[in-house]
Design a protein around this motif. Structure first.
Motif, PDB file in Angstrom:
ATOM      1  N   ASP A   4      74.640 119.016 -42.733  1.00  0.00           N
ATOM      2  CA  ASP A   4      74.253 118.089 -41.866  1.00  0.00           C
ATOM      3  C   ASP A   4      73.521 118.551 -40.739  1.00  0.00           C
ATOM      4  O   ASP A   4      72.915 117.851 -39.610  1.00  0.00           O
ATOM      5  N   GLY A   5      73.547 119.897 -40.413  1.00  0.00           N
ATOM      6  CA  GLY A   5      73.116 120.549 -39.331  1.00  0.00           C
ATOM      7  C   GLY A   5      71.317 120.308 -39.412  1.00  0.00           C
ATOM      8  O   GLY A   5      70.753 120.144 -38.488  1.00  0.00           O
ATOM      9  N   VAL A   6      70.797 120.012 -40.506  1.00  0.00           N
ATOM     10  CA  VAL A   6      69.493 119.735 -40.834  1.00  0.00           C
ATOM     11  C   VAL A   6      68.910 118.429 -40.347  1.00  0.00           C
ATOM     12  O   VAL A   6      68.102 118.060 -39.683  1.00  0.00           O
ATOM     13  N   ALA A  10      66.496 117.111 -37.680  1.00  0.00           N
ATOM     14  CA  ALA A  10      65.553 116.120 -37.902  1.00  0.00           C
ATOM     15  C   ALA A  10      65.730 114.775 -36.839  1.00  0.00           C
ATOM     16  O   ALA A  10      64.317 114.356 -36.207  1.00  0.00           O
ATOM     17  N   LYS A  11      66.668 114.530 -36.708  1.00  0.00           N
ATOM     18  CA  LYS A  11      67.147 113.431 -35.507  1.00  0.00           C
ATOM     19  C   LYS A  11      66.505 113.783 -34.277  1.00  0.00           C
ATOM     20  O   LYS A  11      66.192 112.834 -33.514  1.00  0.00           O
ATOM     21  N   ALA A  12      66.575 115.139 -34.052  1.00  0.00           N
ATOM     22  CA  ALA A  12      65.832 115.578 -32.576  1.00  0.00           C
ATOM     23  C   ALA A  12      64.531 115.726 -32.598  1.00  0.00           C
ATOM     24  O   ALA A  12      64.141 116.207 -31.476  1.00  0.00           O
TER      25      ALA A  12
END
Length: 185
Positions: A4-6, A10-12
């Protein structure tokens, strides 16, 4: 492998849109899997392709960050063995350490806590008692600080590990063990 860190990156908007996210497997939340589904910015490839040290080395300034269960005063890492038994496989750690060290400007980092709370033991030991997963790291990092490994002789590496990575409660014990090993710390 990624999780989930990726998705958070991506969202940022922190990922390079010109470079697809490439991995051999992912593990995470339902949101991560929904983001992965038919995403043209993600490439899932075979492990022998993703973990090829020569491919990894072609990436300039590649930094590999891997975890370990233990490190010793010789800057060797154990990521597989705990309590006399296999804890987990070492995955691509060896491949990424080698690839990063051969990358122009690359670095290989091992990260671990200085103390294992469940086992109530130091994660920095004089000598590993099990298999060595990787060695020749650039840095070893814990919540205590960062040991600069690359460019130091064995005594300098041991001193860095003791003073910068080891839990303060075991530093003197580790210094004595280092002297017993002939490391002159």
């Amino acid at each position: 492998m990624f999780s989930d860190g990726v998705l958070g990156l991506a969202k940022a908007g922190a990922l390079d849109p010109a470079q697809p996210v490439t991995a051999s497997f992912a593990f995470g939340s339902a949101d991560l899997y929904a983001w992965l589904d038919r995403n043209p910015d993600v490439r899932m490839l075979r492990t022998e392709t993703v973990n090829d040290p020569a491919r990894i080395a072609r990436r300039p300034r590649m930094v590999s960050v891997n975890s370990a269960l233990q490190v010793d005063l010789l800057a060797q890492a154990n990521a597989t063995w705990a309590g006399g038994r296999i804890h987990s496989g070492f995955g691509g750690q060896t491949d990424f350490v080698v690839g990063a060290l051969h990358s122009a400007g690359g670095r290989a980092v091992i990260a671990l806590p200085s103390w294992h709370p469940k086992a109530d033991v130091s994660t920095v030991v004089p000598r590993l008692d099990g298999p060595v997963t990787s060695f020749q790291h650039s840095f070893i990092v814990s919540e205590q600080g960062t040991a600069v490994i690359w460019g130091h002789d064995a005594s300098g590496q041991a001193e860095q590990i003791i003073s910068q990575v080891a839990h303060p409660s075991v530093r003197e014990e580790l210094r004595q063990a280092g002297r017993d090993l002939g490391l002159g710390v």
